[in-house]
Write a protein that holds these residues in place. Sequence first.
Motif, PDB file in Angstrom:
ATOM      1  N   LEU A 145       0.953  -1.157   0.036  1.00  0.00           N
ATOM      2  CA  LEU A 145       0.092  -0.003   0.031  1.00  0.00           C
ATOM      3  C   LEU A 145       0.989   1.164   0.137  1.00  0.00           C
ATOM      4  O   LEU A 145       1.167   1.879   1.050  1.00  0.00           O
ATOM      5  N   ASP A 146       1.422   1.674  -1.257  1.00  0.00           N
ATOM      6  CA  ASP A 146       2.401   2.410  -1.479  1.00  0.00           C
ATOM      7  C   ASP A 146       2.362   3.798  -2.242  1.00  0.00           C
ATOM      8  O   ASP A 146       3.295   4.405  -2.546  1.00  0.00           O
ATOM      9  N   GLY A 147       1.094   3.863  -2.909  1.00  0.00           N
ATOM     10  CA  GLY A 147       0.519   4.894  -3.623  1.00  0.00           C
ATOM     11  C   GLY A 147       0.899   4.759  -5.169  1.00  0.00           C
ATOM     12  O   GLY A 147       0.970   5.639  -5.794  1.00  0.00           O
ATOM     13  N   SER A 148       1.672   3.406  -5.518  1.00  0.00           N
ATOM     14  CA  SER A 148       1.726   3.157  -6.991  1.00  0.00           C
ATOM     15  C   SER A 148       0.641   2.073  -7.208  1.00  0.00           C
ATOM     16  O   SER A 148       0.219   0.968  -6.593  1.00  0.00           O
ATOM     17  N   PHE A 149       0.538   2.120  -8.572  1.00  0.00           N
ATOM     18  CA  PHE A 149      -0.486   1.356  -9.161  1.00  0.00           C
ATOM     19  C   PHE A 149       0.215   0.299 -10.014  1.00  0.00           C
ATOM     20  O   PHE A 149       0.734   0.431 -10.764  1.00  0.00           O
ATOM     21  N   GLU A 150      -0.074  -1.002  -9.580  1.00  0.00           N
ATOM     22  CA  GLU A 150       0.735  -2.133 -10.477  1.00  0.00           C
ATOM     23  C   GLU A 150      -0.620  -3.091 -10.844  1.00  0.00           C
ATOM     24  O   GLU A 150      -1.051  -3.694  -9.759  1.00  0.00           O
ATOM     25  N   ILE A 151      -0.479  -3.304 -11.976  1.00  0.00           N
ATOM     26  CA  ILE A 151      -1.876  -4.208 -12.592  1.00  0.00           C
ATOM     27  C   ILE A 151      -1.725  -5.374 -11.799  1.00  0.00           C
ATOM     28  O   ILE A 151      -2.822  -6.090 -11.523  1.00  0.00           O
ATOM     29  N   THR A 152      -0.436  -6.306 -11.827  1.00  0.00           N
ATOM     30  CA  THR A 152      -0.415  -7.624 -11.366  1.00  0.00           C
ATOM     31  C   THR A 152      -0.297  -7.654  -9.817  1.00  0.00           C
ATOM     32  O   THR A 152      -0.045  -8.770  -9.151  1.00  0.00           O
ATOM     33  N   PRO A 210      -3.256   5.605  -1.411  1.00  0.00           N
ATOM     34  CA  PRO A 210      -3.476   6.550  -0.229  1.00  0.00           C
ATOM     35  C   PRO A 210      -3.861   7.973  -0.588  1.00  0.00           C
ATOM     36  O   PRO A 210      -3.067   8.263  -1.850  1.00  0.00           O
ATOM     37  N   ILE A 211      -4.594   8.521   0.096  1.00  0.00           N
ATOM     38  CA  ILE A 211      -4.863  10.034  -0.315  1.00  0.00           C
ATOM     39  C   ILE A 211      -4.340  10.827   1.031  1.00  0.00           C
ATOM     40  O   ILE A 211      -4.740  10.547   2.145  1.00  0.00           O
ATOM     41  N   ALA A 212      -3.215  11.640   0.889  1.00  0.00           N
ATOM     42  CA  ALA A 212      -2.850  12.395   1.835  1.00  0.00           C
ATOM     43  C   ALA A 212      -3.851  13.299   2.488  1.00  0.00           C
ATOM     44  O   ALA A 212      -3.832  13.502   3.732  1.00  0.00           O
ATOM     45  N   ASP A 213      -4.490  13.816   1.679  1.00  0.00           N
ATOM     46  CA  ASP A 213      -5.469  14.977   2.156  1.00  0.00           C
ATOM     47  C   ASP A 213      -6.961  14.700   1.602  1.00  0.00           C
ATOM     48  O   ASP A 213      -7.067  15.340   0.372  1.00  0.00           O
ATOM     49  N   LEU A 214      -7.654  14.338   2.381  1.00  0.00           N
ATOM     50  CA  LEU A 214      -9.046  14.034   1.846  1.00  0.00           C
ATOM     51  C   LEU A 214      -9.665  15.292   1.503  1.00  0.00           C
ATOM     52  O   LEU A 214     -10.656  15.416   0.576  1.00  0.00           O
ATOM     53  N   ASP A 215      -9.576  16.476   2.230  1.00  0.00           N
ATOM     54  CA  ASP A 215      -9.958  17.973   1.705  1.00  0.00           C
ATOM     55  C   ASP A 215      -9.594  18.318   0.405  1.00  0.00           C
ATOM     56  O   ASP A 215     -10.315  19.201  -0.116  1.00  0.00           O
ATOM     57  N   ASN A 216      -8.452  17.815   0.001  1.00  0.00           N
ATOM     58  CA  ASN A 216      -7.899  18.267  -1.263  1.00  0.00           C
ATOM     59  C   ASN A 216      -7.329  17.038  -1.852  1.00  0.00           C
ATOM     60  O   ASN A 216      -5.920  17.080  -1.975  1.00  0.00           O
ATOM     61  N   GLU A 274     -13.450   6.344   4.402  1.00  0.00           N
ATOM     62  CA  GLU A 274     -13.264   5.529   5.622  1.00  0.00           C
ATOM     63  C   GLU A 274     -11.617   5.095   5.790  1.00  0.00           C
ATOM     64  O   GLU A 274     -10.940   5.091   6.734  1.00  0.00           O
ATOM     65  N   PHE A 275     -10.920   5.015   4.758  1.00  0.00           N
ATOM     66  CA  PHE A 275      -9.937   4.230   4.658  1.00  0.00           C
ATOM     67  C   PHE A 275      -8.528   5.309   4.045  1.00  0.00           C
ATOM     68  O   PHE A 275      -7.600   5.244   3.760  1.00  0.00           O
ATOM     69  N   SER A 276      -9.002   6.682   3.478  1.00  0.00           N
ATOM     70  CA  SER A 276      -8.307   7.795   2.921  1.00  0.00           C
ATOM     71  C   SER A 276      -7.675   6.947   1.857  1.00  0.00           C
ATOM     72  O   SER A 276      -6.307   7.143   1.536  1.00  0.00           O
ATOM     73  N   LEU A 277      -8.460   6.300   0.814  1.00  0.00           N
ATOM     74  CA  LEU A 277      -7.760   5.630  -0.258  1.00  0.00           C
ATOM     75  C   LEU A 277      -8.690   6.141  -1.571  1.00  0.00           C
ATOM     76  O   LEU A 277      -9.717   6.387  -1.473  1.00  0.00           O
ATOM     77  N   TRP A 278      -7.875   5.996  -2.563  1.00  0.00           N
ATOM     78  CA  TRP A 278      -8.832   5.907  -3.991  1.00  0.00           C
ATOM     79  C   TRP A 278      -8.792   4.519  -4.374  1.00  0.00           C
ATOM     80  O   TRP A 278      -7.814   3.682  -3.815  1.00  0.00           O
ATOM     81  N   THR A 279     -10.028   3.745  -4.588  1.00  0.00           N
ATOM     82  CA  THR A 279     -10.074   2.459  -4.617  1.00  0.00           C
ATOM     83  C   THR A 279     -10.796   1.871  -6.051  1.00  0.00           C
ATOM     84  O   THR A 279     -11.399   2.907  -6.607  1.00  0.00           O
ATOM     85  N   LEU A 280     -10.236   0.902  -6.625  1.00  0.00           N
ATOM     86  CA  LEU A 280     -10.881   0.551  -7.576  1.00  0.00           C
ATOM     87  C   LEU A 280     -10.824  -1.169  -7.632  1.00  0.00           C
ATOM     88  O   LEU A 280     -10.050  -1.902  -7.300  1.00  0.00           O
ATOM     89  N   HIS A 281     -12.249  -1.585  -7.577  1.00  0.00           N
ATOM     90  CA  HIS A 281     -12.358  -3.226  -7.777  1.00  0.00           C
ATOM     91  C   HIS A 281     -12.432  -3.665  -8.885  1.00  0.00           C
ATOM     92  O   HIS A 281     -12.355  -2.598 -10.062  1.00  0.00           O
ATOM     93  N   ALA A 282     -11.812  -4.866  -9.246  1.00  0.00           N
ATOM     94  CA  ALA A 282     -11.619  -5.650 -10.506  1.00  0.00           C
ATOM     95  C   ALA A 282     -12.347  -6.991 -10.127  1.00  0.00           C
ATOM     96  O   ALA A 282     -11.719  -7.653  -9.608  1.00  0.00           O
ATOM     97  N   TRP A 283     -13.628  -7.398 -10.671  1.00  0.00           N
ATOM     98  CA  TRP A 283     -14.421  -8.496 -10.493  1.00  0.00           C
ATOM     99  C   TRP A 283     -13.908  -9.620 -11.675  1.00  0.00           C
ATOM    100  O   TRP A 283     -14.269  -9.731 -12.468  1.00  0.00           O
ATOM    101  N   ILE A 284     -12.661 -10.132 -11.319  1.00  0.00           N
ATOM    102  CA  ILE A 284     -11.830 -10.923 -12.295  1.00  0.00           C
ATOM    103  C   ILE A 284     -12.186 -12.672 -12.080  1.00  0.00           C
ATOM    104  O   ILE A 284     -12.115 -13.182 -12.946  1.00  0.00           O
ATOM    105  N   VAL A 285     -12.848 -12.817 -10.941  1.00  0.00           N
ATOM    106  CA  VAL A 285     -13.129 -14.334 -10.529  1.00  0.00           C
ATOM    107  C   VAL A 285     -14.732 -14.430 -10.691  1.00  0.00           C
ATOM    108  O   VAL A 285     -15.174 -15.237 -11.433  1.00  0.00           O
ATOM    109  N   MET A 286     -15.381 -13.802  -9.905  1.00  0.00           N
ATOM    110  CA  MET A 286     -16.802 -13.727 -10.037  1.00  0.00           C
ATOM    111  C   MET A 286     -17.467 -12.646 -10.936  1.00  0.00           C
ATOM    112  O   MET A 286     -17.132 -11.643 -10.946  1.00  0.00           O
ATOM    113  N   GLU A 287     -18.202 -12.974 -11.715  1.00  0.00           N
ATOM    114  CA  GLU A 287     -19.022 -12.207 -12.818  1.00  0.00           C
ATOM    115  C   GLU A 287     -19.487 -10.979 -12.175  1.00  0.00           C
ATOM    116  O   GLU A 287     -20.321 -11.527 -10.988  1.00  0.00           O
TER     117      GLU A 287
END
Length: 172
Positions: free
Chosen positions: A87-94, A119-125, A145-158
């Motif tokens: 959980l380091d601020g970088s997006f890695e597909i795999t 992670p989002i450093a400042d939720l107000d900005n 709740e977690f101060s994060l940008w989130t993205l789900h990928a439903w790759i197993v269950m349709e």
Amino acid sequence: MKTLILEREIFVRKASLALLLILNFIIFSCDDDEPQALEPFEIELEQLKQAVDRFKDIDVAKAEGYDVDVTGYRKGMGHHFLKASILDGSFEITKPEVLLYVPNNGGGWDFVAVEYGIPIADLDNPQPAPEGFTGDQDVWEISEEFSLWTLHAWIVMENPEGVFAPMNPKLP
């Protein structure tokens, strides 16, 4: 004269046959059963599926650091098992930060999806949404709740709502 008519009739039949063969070739070479080219994000989803396939076994996931259930069961999502070390601020597909599981009737766990967290450093900005999968199919959401940008990928269950939808109506 009869020979000339006969030769002409043979020529017309051969020409008609040749034309028919050419038309058949053209029609049947346009086969709809051929696989269609995948979009770039679909290729990336396939890479993700291959990279996380081993996590169908929750014990493997836990051994590799996905060992903290940060939410308990969430309706429409399941349990979120975090690998905090990535959980380091970088997006890695795999390398998704979170794996989603639901309990099954046999007392075990079924792997259903992954979730990325930035992670989002400042939720107000908050900083702009991360660049994720190629194209504009993925839609990032802010988890206050977690101060994060989130993205789900439903790759197993349709997911009838879409592969990147946050909630899956198939889950109770």
